[in-house]
Scaffold this motif. Structure first.
Motif, short mmCIF file in Angstrom:
data_model
loop_
_atom_site.label_atom_id
_atom_site.label_comp_id
_atom_site.label_asym_id
_atom_site.label_seq_id
_atom_site.Cartn_x
_atom_site.Cartn_y
_atom_site.Cartn_z
N GLY C 16 51.71 -15.58 6.24
CA GLY C 16 50.32 -15.97 6.44
C GLY C 16 50.12 -16.89 7.63
N ALA C 17 51.24 -17.38 8.15
CA ALA C 17 51.13 -18.40 9.18
C ALA C 17 50.33 -17.97 10.40
CB ALA C 17 52.53 -18.85 9.59
N PRO C 18 50.61 -16.81 10.97
CA PRO C 18 49.85 -16.44 12.18
C PRO C 18 48.36 -16.38 11.90
CG PRO C 18 51.74 -15.00 11.91
CD PRO C 18 51.63 -15.79 10.65
N LEU C 19 48.06 -16.00 10.69
CA LEU C 19 46.66 -15.88 10.31
C LEU C 19 45.97 -17.24 10.39
CD1 LEU C 19 44.75 -13.72 9.33
CD2 LEU C 19 45.31 -14.36 6.99
N ARG C 26 39.59 -18.91 15.86
CA ARG C 26 38.32 -18.21 15.70
C ARG C 26 37.19 -19.18 15.37
NH1 ARG C 26 37.42 -12.75 14.44
NH2 ARG C 26 35.17 -12.40 14.51
N LEU C 27 37.53 -20.11 14.44
CA LEU C 27 36.52 -21.11 14.07
C LEU C 27 36.12 -21.96 15.27
CD1 LEU C 27 37.84 -22.31 10.60
CD2 LEU C 27 35.64 -21.20 11.07
N ALA C 37 38.77 -14.17 19.48
CA ALA C 37 39.58 -12.98 19.29
C ALA C 37 39.69 -12.65 17.82
CB ALA C 37 40.98 -13.21 19.88
N SER C 38 40.20 -11.47 17.58
CA SER C 38 40.38 -11.04 16.20
C SER C 38 41.40 -11.93 15.52
CB SER C 38 40.86 -9.59 16.19
OG SER C 38 41.60 -9.35 15.02
N ILE C 39 41.20 -12.14 14.23
CA ILE C 39 42.16 -13.00 13.54
C ILE C 39 43.47 -12.27 13.33
CG2 ILE C 39 40.47 -14.49 12.42
CD1 ILE C 39 40.85 -12.78 9.89
N TRP C 40 43.54 -11.02 13.53
CA TRP C 40 44.81 -10.28 13.37
C TRP C 40 45.60 -10.20 14.67
CZ3 TRP C 40 45.40 -10.29 8.53
CH2 TRP C 40 44.30 -10.16 7.68
N ARG C 41 44.96 -10.69 15.72
CA ARG C 41 45.62 -10.54 17.01
C ARG C 41 47.03 -11.14 17.04
NH1 ARG C 41 44.38 -13.41 22.56
NH2 ARG C 41 45.73 -14.84 21.45
N TYR C 43 49.37 -11.22 14.98
CA TYR C 43 50.37 -10.29 14.44
C TYR C 43 50.75 -9.28 15.50
CZ TYR C 43 49.51 -12.35 9.89
OH TYR C 43 49.42 -13.23 8.87
N ALA C 44 49.72 -8.75 16.14
CA ALA C 44 49.96 -7.75 17.18
C ALA C 44 50.80 -8.36 18.30
CB ALA C 44 48.62 -7.26 17.73
N GLU C 45 50.47 -9.58 18.61
CA GLU C 45 51.19 -10.22 19.70
C GLU C 45 52.67 -10.40 19.35
OE1 GLU C 45 49.94 -14.19 21.62
OE2 GLU C 45 48.50 -12.60 22.20
N LEU C 46 52.89 -10.88 18.12
CA LEU C 46 54.28 -11.06 17.69
C LEU C 46 55.01 -9.73 17.76
CD1 LEU C 46 54.13 -13.46 14.60
CD2 LEU C 46 55.01 -13.91 16.89
#
Lengths: 220, 484, 313, 662
Positions: C16-19, C26-27, C37-41, C43-46
């Motif tokens: 959950g950490a990257p989130l 985002r906030l 940016a998207s909050i899932w970004r 993960y994609a970056e990792l």
């Protein structure tokens, strides 16, 4: 109790006064030869005292001691001193670091102190006050001469006066030590003086003066 | 008869040596005589050990205490004679300053010191004590330089004055003894005085007065502060073997005399009074000498002050009394004399190789004179009281006694002064031993006689630090038994 | 069963950490009227970084390569101490908070070494500053935790949490407030957030953490970024567990856990909002004011410790 | 039977180190002789370890009584406390000896080499004697010998003026300390009637409080001086760096620990705890020592001086533990006391391992690069990988990072502080938990310090020719380093190895103490955490596949040179800035030429730490003594008449004294 007996009495009762006199005179003496003469006189008084004691207490040994005192301190030592003074060709002044007036006062104080000391310490000894005070005064005077006279010869003389005092103290309190010991002591004094004589020659050779207060290379 | 032997040999020897004008012959004769003398002393010590005590006539006597000191004299004088045989090669031919005169005077000096230890009579002891001054004064002034003459004069006068007080003290004690009813003929005999001590104690003031004069008088000779003033001068200006004899034997002899008096006085009026005086002089000597060690510039003066300090330590040991204090004091006399001889021998070598004794003029010795450096180092480590050298043992004993008696003032002074002395020695040593040498003596190797003398002294210092030999220990016990 | 739950908690923290970081970003963006940016970004970056090849400076030694691995391992291990939804943790009952703090220190130590190994001035600068901040942050961090531990009379984190759970919500003492404040300040410093460090800057005058990782790329960079995200998450979880644990499940029942999870999310969300507000509102401190910042934290935590003796009575 | 054989082992040990090795080396300069000597030292080390184990088991404690041969009782015995320290001495000696063999070969001419080895052997011997002494005499002999021999070892390396000055200070302070130590023993005398440890121990309880307090203070000062507690640390950063590295390792690694041994022996074993305030005194001094020690360490650029200051810091940590233990004892809590004592002793052992490792590392560095100035190093990791790895382990350990041994002991210390909150006494309740903050600060700074140390020495670019052309250390040196490193790791991951014996030891010293629960928990949890860290690490390491060399980012400039890199000085700048009050820096900027301020050819900048204990604390004291000496010297005027006056005055004052005696 013949004539000798009376003389003995007189000597024993009055010699301390003469000793005090020599002390005062030593304090003002300006010339070494005067001091030596005074020392001879002093020794003569003591020798007389020894003889008187020997006579009174009937101590044959003491006659020998008296003779030794006379021979050594009255005859030999002063002669040796005169010889030294002559040979060393030194200025005959004693080179006192105190003025004659001060010296006399100090000598007087010494005599007073001796009496005071006898009164406070001498209680245990049961001997007449005067002779003991004289002995102590002689010791102190010897010390005073050694501290205040700058000439090497005067230091020797002071030592002798001091020794006279000790000798006198021994005489009046215990009528002298055993003979062998006395002779040994005299021998030591003679040898000591001989050595000091040698050293005074060396001092005058090396430093060309006899002022011991200037011997201050070794210190610290 | 045995007791006469060690006295006769040096006197006759002194005369005999004067007949030999050839320095080498005189040296050989001196070594021979020294050997015979040591053998004679050894015989005396052995006989004392076997029989408890020896008496010769009314005036000569040897007991355990004498034997202990005689042994010390024998060992140190042996070392000194060996060292001197090589040392005198530097000596020129003068009127009184030639090897034959040197040896003759040394033997006279030895004679006086041995007879101090052999006297049964306090008067005789005083005479011989004064004799030591007389015999050694010429030796102190041997070089006849300005310094030597000055030192000799001071030595002669100061010691004679001091010792005159000891005479006075002796007379007062005699008076007390006579007044206490002793036979005037034997009132100066140590044994009878010891036997009559409780009776003499009936005159406590006189006994105390006597001790005051004696401690000032012999204290002058021992080198207690403030009567010590002659000591550094004499030690520094005398020829090195004589410095060693003065420091290692003469001071001990004076201490020996004081011990005799201390024993009598302690037995008659109680130990408190003499011991407090000893402690006072001990502490004063330690403090003043300890401070002066810091600011010395001349190596031999440094050693001289260190002797004063050690005499202070011995006085503290005596003043504390008790088994360990006495043990430590006696042992320390011996240990100190050996270590100090070693140091003076090294100083002599330094003077000859470096041409100076000024410590600021010496550096890098460890490179140029390794053997002397080793000796100096061993002696120095010993003298500041570090293990495994012998002085540590005796200081340890004295310190133990001080603590056991809860004398905390003494303890603090003792520990502080030891630290200061250590600092002083370390400071001077570092300057002399380390660094780049500025002069290179060509002949710094020890010659065999020096090697033997210094090596034996060093081994002795080390050996006694590890173990006290059985015989020595027994002698020490016997000496202690005499005093208690 | 319990082991499984504990491992699950650790996984939650890790995964959950990257989130968490993304939500805060985002906030913040929203607060600054940006879309963000998207909050899932992250993960994609990792994922992207992990697949890329790695660029290594020529001066680098094995330490450079080792550092991210140790950092990640240590951070994961530290996360193992923190209870999330259940008043226990994988290592929480035996290990204590000292171990947790020092695990983080282990990672930081190696990261600093890795930064120095790059051979550039930036790495050294970052490491040097990090050394200052972290050495000063350790004392208030531990003291804050000590004050709670003294109250709970336990040193293991699970035990402390369990003790707090047993207390009344309204029975909060001054110690808690002081400790929370100081720990929150420390958390800001530790995780490299404003006002101590700016996670978004690459300006040499200000950066600490970003300076250290400048030479890293590819999988190593991924591990480092992930590790710092885990650290942030773990710190938040730690604050929650210590100060607002109520609602945490104390048994292993599914219902309780679900509630706890939801509550946890809510609490975290609250903290994230708080954090983003702070980060948007506060300017970064000058480098040499950071010691003062941490000094305040130290003083507060020391006070907290001193107050414990009154609270305990 | 077995006791006899262990006694024989003792004799062999003493004979080998004290007699055989020096004699062999003095007798022969052959290579074989030296090898034999080294082998003997190593054998003695192993024998010592064996004896320590026997001693620990208790029933066949080795004992050697040499009292028949020495003037005062001299006996050696290995009880539990001695056994622990004997193990410490011997276990560290072995790797150091292995390291030293090639090191001395490379550094010294044959003659000096033999002397060095002889002294080395005596040095080890003296430390063994100190920790196994069973009488005060034996202890003091060993204690003094230890100082002397180590000073000799320093001087063999060289004797420039500065070194001499440093050794002088070392010797002097040690001597004063030894005086205090000797006083400790002797103060027991009136009550124990002997310096046998048994007698001393028996008398300890029955002594008046005042004496006990004095003994405690003397022990604190005496052993504190040896250990290097601030402000008695003055000698430490001077003496340790200038010794040859293996000797520095022995000095910092072991010799300091003998002071800890002595302090524990006195306060815990003999006195059974100090006065009530003793714990506070020790804590305060230890806290100051730890903090200032590490702050000074950070500011150093000379690697060996840095390590020396770090020794000061670690001694502070050890004494924090001891002080805590005393505090617990004073409040009648033996369990907590046991925990703190175990912590202190564990840290003692750990510090012996990692500090000798680091000093050996410094030796390896100076051997390869001819410099220990951190500013001139850099990039060594690639050139000396194994040395670097070992030093890295040492740095991690000393920084107190988990999985390394330094952490365990710091953790135990932390926990003992925390346990203090359970005490009844309010003062202790506040002070002890607050100490956590102090220790945390120390720990944090230590981590910073050793990041700097390792980072600037081993990482990045080489900053000098020496570092550029450095080569890996010879085999023996590497072996010594690896052994110590392995020890750090082993104790770091499996602390139970040493903790269990230590708990037994603490129970022996503190009657009534149980097994502190913390010692069990740390022994259990650490291997787990290690497994997790290593497991995770191994897992993620799989991600790494390809890598490519690329130039370091230089902001677009053509390239970086080593001049642009962070040096040791710069690295510590922020901390020095923040703690400027501690350092009181004296900064000086010189521009050349001076008349053209805007176009300087060169600017030199110098910043010197001016906090000087020597000047503030010691100088005045020394100056007083010296000026006193000069004053006394003036009394020796050279004028014989004055001398005579002194005699008369002495006589007169004694007569006056006599007058008032009645």
């Amino acid at each position: 109790m013949g004539l000798v007996g009376i003389a003995t009495e007189k000597i024993l009762s009055s010699f301390s006064v003469f000793l005090f006199l020599t002390i005062l005179l030593l304090a003002v003496a300006r010339r070494i030869s005067t001091s030596v003469l005074l020392f001879g006189l002093q020794s003569a008084i003591i020798a007389a005292e020894v003889f008187a004691t020997a006579f009174q207490e009937k101590l044959p040994e003491a006659y020998i001691v008296g003779a030794l005192v006379f021979a050594i301190k009255v005859v030999a030592i002063p002669r040796a001193f005169f010889l030294l003074v002559k040979r060393l060709k030194t200025v005959r002044d004693v080179k006192a670091s105190t003025t004659p007036t001060q010296s006399v006062f100090i000598a007087a104080a010494i005599i007073y102190l001796s009496y005071a000391a006898v009164h406070s310490y001498g209680g245990a000894v049961h001997v007449p006050d005067d002779p003991l005070a004289a002995a102590i005064a002689l010791i102190l005077t010897g010390a005073f001469l050694m501290v205040s006279r700058k000439k090497a010869l005067m230091q020797m003389l002071g030592l002798l006066v001091l020794e006279n005092g000790i000798f006198l103290a021994a005489l009046i309190t215990t009528f002298g030590m055993p003979l062998v010991i006395e002779i040994g002591i005299f021998f030591d004094i003679l040898m000591g003086l001989l050595l000091m004589g040698i050293f005074t020659f060396r001092i005058s050779d090396t430093f060309e003066h006899l002022d011991v207060s200037k011997l201050r290379k070794l210190r610290g | 008869m045995l007791l006469l032997l060690p006295l006769a040999i040096p006197v006759l020897g002194a005369g005999l040596i004067l007949l030999f004008h050839n320095p080498r012959a005189a040296t050989r004769l001196a070594l021979l005589l020294g050997g015979v003398e040591i053998a004679a002393l050894g015989a005396v010590v052995w006989q004392v050990h076997a029989h408890g005590e020896l008496q010769q006539g009314r005036y000569l006597r040897a007991d355990g205490l004498s034997a202990f000191f005689l042994m010390g004299i024998a060992i140190v004088s042996g070392l000194v004679l060996i060292y001197a045989s090589g040392y005198l090669r530097h000596m020129g031919e003068g009127r009184f300053s030639s090897p034959r005169w040197f040896y003759a005077l040394v033997f006279l000096f030895l004679f006086t010191m041995i007879s101090v230890c052999l006297s049964a009579n306090l008067g005789l002891m005083w005479i011989m004590m004064e004799g030591t001054t007389l015999a050694s004064a010429l030796l102190v002034g041997f070089y006849n330089t300005e310094g030597a003459v000055e030192a000799g004069w001071k030595y002669l006068i100061v010691c004679t004055v001091g010792i005159a007080f000891a005479l006075f003290g002796t007379i007062v004690l005699y008076l007390a003894a006579v007044k206490a009813g002793m036979n005037p003929g034997s009132a100066l005999d140590w044994v009878s005085l010891m036997n009559a001590a409780p009776r003499i104690g009936l005159e406590p003031h006189l006994v105390r007065l006597a001790f005051v004069f004696v401690i000032v008088g012999y204290g002058t000779k021992i080198g207690f502060v403030p009567m010590h003033s002659w000591l550094p001068d004499a030690h520094a200006e005398a020829p090195t073997p004589i410095s060693a004899l003065l420091s290692a034997v003469l001071l001990n002899c004076a201490m020996y005399a004081l011990m005799r008096y201390d024993a009598i006085v302690s037995r008659s009026v109680g130990a408190a009074f003499p011991h407090i005086l000893l402690l006072i002089f001990g502490v004063m000597s330690m403090v003043v000498a300890g401070l002066l060690i810091l600011v010395q510039q001349n190596l031999k003066r440094l050693m001289a002050y260190s002797s004063i300090e050690h005499m202070g330590i011995i006085a503290i040991g005596l003043g504390l009394g008790g088994p360990l204090g006495l043990f430590g004091a006696l042992l320390h006399t011996f240990n100190h004399s050996v270590a100090k001889s070693l140091l003076f021998f090294s100083a002599g070598n330094i003077r000859h190789n470096m041409g100076t004794l000024r410590m600021d003029g010496i550096q890098g010795m460890s490179r140029t004179m390794p053997q002397t450096t080793a000796a100096l180092l061993v002696g120095g480590l010993a003298i500041v009281g570090l293990p495994p050298f012998s002085l540590f043992i005796s200081e340890f004993a004295i310190l133990s006694e001080a603590f056991a008696q809860a004398r905390y003032l003494v303890v603090i002074v003792f520990l502080v002064v030891l630290s200061v002395v250590f600092g002083g020695f370390a400071y001077h040593y570092f300057r002399m031993l380390c660094g780049e040498p500025d002069r290179h003596p060509e002949n710094s190797k020890l010659i065999p006689s020096e090697y033997i003398a210094m090596g034996m002294a060093a081994l002795c210092v080390l050996f006694f630090g590890v173990r006290i030999p059985y015989v020595f220990g027994r002698l020490l016990q016997e000496a202690m038994a005499v005093l208690r | 069963m319990k082991i499984a739950l504990d491992i699950l908690q650790v996984l939650m923290l890790i995964l959950g950490a990257p989130l968490v970081g993304a939500i805060i970003a985002r906030l913040k963006a929203r607060l600054q009227r940006r879309r963000g940016a998207s909050i899932w970004r992250p993960y994609a970056e990792l994922f992207k970084l992990l697949r890329k090849e790695e660029l290594v400076p020529p001066t680098a030694s094995a330490v450079f390569r080792l550092a991210p691995i140790v950092l990640f391992g240590a951070t994961v291990c530290a996360a193992g101490f923190v209870p999330v939804v259940h008043a226990s943790a994988l290592l929480g009952s035996r290990g204590d908070f000292f171990l947790l703090v020092y695990m983080l220190a282990l990672g930081r130590f190696f990261l600093s070494l890795g930064a120095l190994d790059g051979g550039s001035a930036f790495g050294g600068m970052g490491a040097s500053r990090e050394a200052l901040v972290s050495s000063l942050a350790e004392a208030p961090f531990l003291l804050g935790l000590v004050s709670i531990a003294v109250l709970a009379a336990r040193a293991d984190i699970a035990g402390m949490v369990a003790w707090t759970l047993g207390q009344d919500v309204f029975n909060i003492s001054a110690v808690h407030i002081l400790a929370f404040t100081s720990l929150a300040m420390v958390a800001l410093a530790e995780t490299g957030r404003m006002p101590v460090d700016n996670p978004t800057t690459h300006l040499e005058l200000t950066m600490i953490h970003e300076g250290m990782v400048l030479e890293y790329s590819g999988p190593s960079l991924a591990l480092i970024e992930w590790a710092s995200a885990i650290k942030l998450h773990a710190m938040l979880a730690l604050l929650i567990a210590l100060f607002f644990p109520w609602g945490m499940a104390s048994s292993g029942s599914g219902w309780g856990l679900t509630v706890a999870l939801l509550l946890y999310c809510a609490k975290t969300a609250l903290l994230m909002v708080l954090l983003s507000v702070i980060e948007s509102a506060v300017a970064k401190l000058r480098m040499y004011l950071v010691p003062d910042f941490l000094g305040v934290a130290s003083a507060l935590s020391a006070l907290a410790v001193i107050f414990t003796i009154w609270v305990k009575r | 039977m077995l006791t006899a054989s262990t006694g024989a082992l003792f004799i062999l040990l003493l004979a080998a180190l004290g007699v055989a090795v020096p004699l062999i080396l003095i007798a022969s300069r052959a290579q074989g002789a030296r090898r034999l000597a080294i082998a003997l030292i190593l054998t003695a080390g192993f024998a010592g370890c064996v004896m320590a184990v026997y001693g620990f088991l208790g029933q066949m404690a080795p004992r050697l009584d040499l009292s028949w041969a020495t003037p005062f009782p001299f006996s050696l015995a290995v009880d539990r406390l001695s056994a622990f320290f004997l193990l410490l001495v011997c276990a560290v000696t072995i790797p150091v000896t292995i390291f030293a063999a090639p090191y001395f070969d490379l550094h010294y001419s044959e003659r000096r080499r033999n002397w060095t080895w002889a002294l080395f052997s005596l040095f080890v011997l003296s430390m063994i004697v100190v920790v196994t002494a069973a009488t005060g005499f034996a202890f003091l002999v060993g204690w003094e010998l230890m100082t002397l021999v180590s000073a000799g070892l320093i001087l063999i390396e060289g004797d420039s003026t500065e070194r001499r000055h440093n050794v002088f200070i070392y010797l002097l302070m040690m001597h004063v300390g030894a005086a205090a130590v000797a006083a400790c023993f002797f103060l027991f005398l009136p009550y124990s009637h002997g310096l046998d440890f048994g007698a001393i121990r028996a008398s300890g309880a029955g002594m008046p409080g005042g004496i006990r307090a004095v003994i405690f203070l003397a022990a604190f000062v005496g052993f504190g001086a040896k250990a290097g507690l601030i402000p008695l640390h003055l000698w430490l950063p001077r003496a340790h760096p200038i010794a040859p590295s293996p000797v520095s390792a022995l000095m910092s690694g072991i010799m300091l620990k003998t002071a800890v041994y002595g302090f524990v022996r006195f306060t815990f074993d003999f006195l059974g705890g100090g006065p009530w305030w003793s714990g506070y005194v020790v804590l305060v001094v230890a806290a100051v020592t730890g903090l200032l020690g590490i702050l000074y360490a950070i500011a150093e650029n000379d690697l060996k001086r840095l390590l020396a200051y770090s020794s000061v810091e670690n001694i502070g940590i050890i004494f924090l533990g001891l002080g805590t233990s005393l505090l617990f004892l004073a409040h009648g809590a033996p369990l907590g006391a046991a925990l703190a004592l175990v912590a202190a002793l564990f840290h003692t052992f750990n510090h012996a391992l990692f500090k000798s490792l680091l000093f050996l590392g410094a030796g390896a560095i100076s051997n390869s690069t001819h410099s220990v100035n951190l500013n001139e190093l850099g990039g060594l990791q690639r050139r000396m990988p194994l040395t670097g790895a070992a030093v890295l382990i040492g740095c991690c350990s000393i920084a107190g990072l988990p999985l390394f041994n330094g952490f365990v002991s710091e953790w135990l210390t932390f926990r003992s502080f925390l346990a203090g909150s359970a005490l009844i006494n309010t003062k202790a309740q506040i002070v002890l938990p607050l100490m956590v903050g102090i220790l945390a600060l120390i720990g944090g700074l230590a981590a910073a310090c050793f990041v700097k140390t390792f980072g600037t020495a081993f990482l990045g670019r080489p900053r000098s020719m020496g570092a550029e052309h450095a080569e890996e250390a010879p085999l023996g040196m590497r072996a010594g380093l690896v052994l110590l490193g392995a020890g750090c790791l082993a104790l770091g991951i499996f602390p139970g190895l040493l903790l269990r014996p230590l708990v037994t030891l603490a129970q022996a010293l503190l009657p009534g103490a149980g097994v502190p629960e913390e010692t069990l928990s740390i022994a259990r949890i650490i291997p787990w955490t290690a497994a997790i860290v290593l497991g995770t690490g191994a897992l993620v390491a799989l991600f790494k596949r390809r890598e490519r060399l690329a130039r370091t980012w230089a902001c677009g400039l053509p390239g970086l040179s080593s001049r642009m890199e962070y040096t040791s000085t710069v690295f510590s700048k922020p901390i020095r800035f923040v703690f400027a009050r501690v350092y009181r820096p004296d900064r000086k900027v010189e521009e050349l030429p001076a008349d053209q301020p805007y176009f300087p050819v060169s600017i030199s900048y110098r910043s010197v730490r001016t906090t000087s204990y020597e000047r503030v604390l010691y100088r005045p004291f020394v100056e007083i003594i010296i000026s006193l000496a000069y004053r006394v010297r003036r009394l020796q005027t050279g004028n014989i008449q004055v001398y005579l006056l002194y005699i008369f005055l002495a006589l007169v004052s004694l007569l006056t004294f006599l007058r008032f005696q009645r």
